[in-house]
Design an enzyme around this catalytic site. Structure first.
Site, PDB file in Angstrom:
ATOM      1  N   ALA A   1      -2.393 -17.857  10.535  1.00  0.00           N
ATOM      2  CA  ALA A   1      -1.235 -17.540   9.814  1.00  0.00           C
ATOM      3  C   ALA A   1      -0.255 -18.573   9.865  1.00  0.00           C
ATOM      4  O   ALA A   1      -0.012 -19.395  10.487  1.00  0.00           O
ATOM      5  CB  ALA A   1      -0.543 -16.197  10.619  1.00  0.00           C
ATOM      6  N   ASP A   2       0.545 -18.527   8.718  1.00  0.00           N
ATOM      7  CA  ASP A   2       1.591 -19.139   8.440  1.00  0.00           C
ATOM      8  C   ASP A   2       2.841 -18.690   7.696  1.00  0.00           C
ATOM      9  O   ASP A   2       2.541 -17.660   6.800  1.00  0.00           O
ATOM     10  CB  ASP A   2       1.302 -20.553   7.909  1.00  0.00           C
ATOM     11  CG  ASP A   2       2.382 -21.733   7.939  1.00  0.00           C
ATOM     12  OD1 ASP A   2       2.514 -21.928   8.937  1.00  0.00           O
ATOM     13  OD2 ASP A   2       2.932 -22.186   6.855  1.00  0.00           O
TER      14      ASP A   2
END
Length: 195
Positions: A71-72
């Site tokens: 995730a970012d």
């Protein structure tokens, strides 16, 4: 064969969010270069970084039965990508930029196993006007130091937020709706974990 879910992140917020929906997982972190590329849009940036995190962990583990979640999250204002602040002066600059206006928060979640998929959550967040004294006091709480955009909506930073349109969990760093949809696409039912 049982699929093992691995979170490619050291983030305690992402860990808390996966725990919130009852997922069983382990964490593994590999450092990657998170530098934005020239002319890369903010959405393309979060998609790429989320995928690269998951791919790096998948390569290291090398099992087909492992599903890696990367995730970012990025805060974007005036098409400027705000990452984590380098120091107090940098955080002050970011928070002044966010003060009294709206900004976007983009959170990408990627799953990598035998195949790959990515989803992006886009939210709009409105900040009230912030004084320099508030910004400095907030910095000294320590909360802003490792957060994109120099604030945490789930902490003291919540007092700056007038309103939010989109995903609260996405602003925290892991959009749970998109995460659950991706897991479902890979054969993992979130609610089935509770049956």
């Amino acid at each position: 064969m049982m699929t093992t879910l691995v979170l490619a992140s050291a983030s305690p917020r992402r860990r808390e969010l996966l725990n919130q929906i009852g997922m069983r997982f382990r964490q593994r972190v590999i450092e990657i270069d998170e530098t934005a590329r020239e002319l890369e849009s903010a959405e393309d940036y979060v998609r790429r970084v989320a995928l690269e995190k998951a791919r790096a962990v998948q390569r290291e583990l090398g099992h087909d039965e492992v599903l890696v979640l990367g995730a970012d999250t990025a805060v974007v204002v005036d098409e400027i990508l705000l990452g984590k602040p380098a120091d107090c002066a940098h955080a002050r600059q970011m928070l002044r930029l966010l003060s009294g206006r709206a900004h976007r928060v983009l959170s990408a979640v990627a799953l990598v196993g035998e195949r790959e998929a990515v989803r992006v959550s886009a939210s709009a967040v409105w900040f009230r006007a912030l004084s320099d004294a508030e910004i400095d006091t907030y910095w000294h709480t320590g909360e802003a130091q490792d957060k994109a955009g120099a604030y945490a909506i789930q902490g003291l930073g919540a007092v700056f937020v007038e309103r939010l349109e989109g995903s609260y969990s996405g602003v925290m760093g892991l959009p749970l709706y998109e995460t659950a949809q991706l897991l479902k696409d890979f054969g993992i039912q979130v609610l089935a974990q509770h049956a």
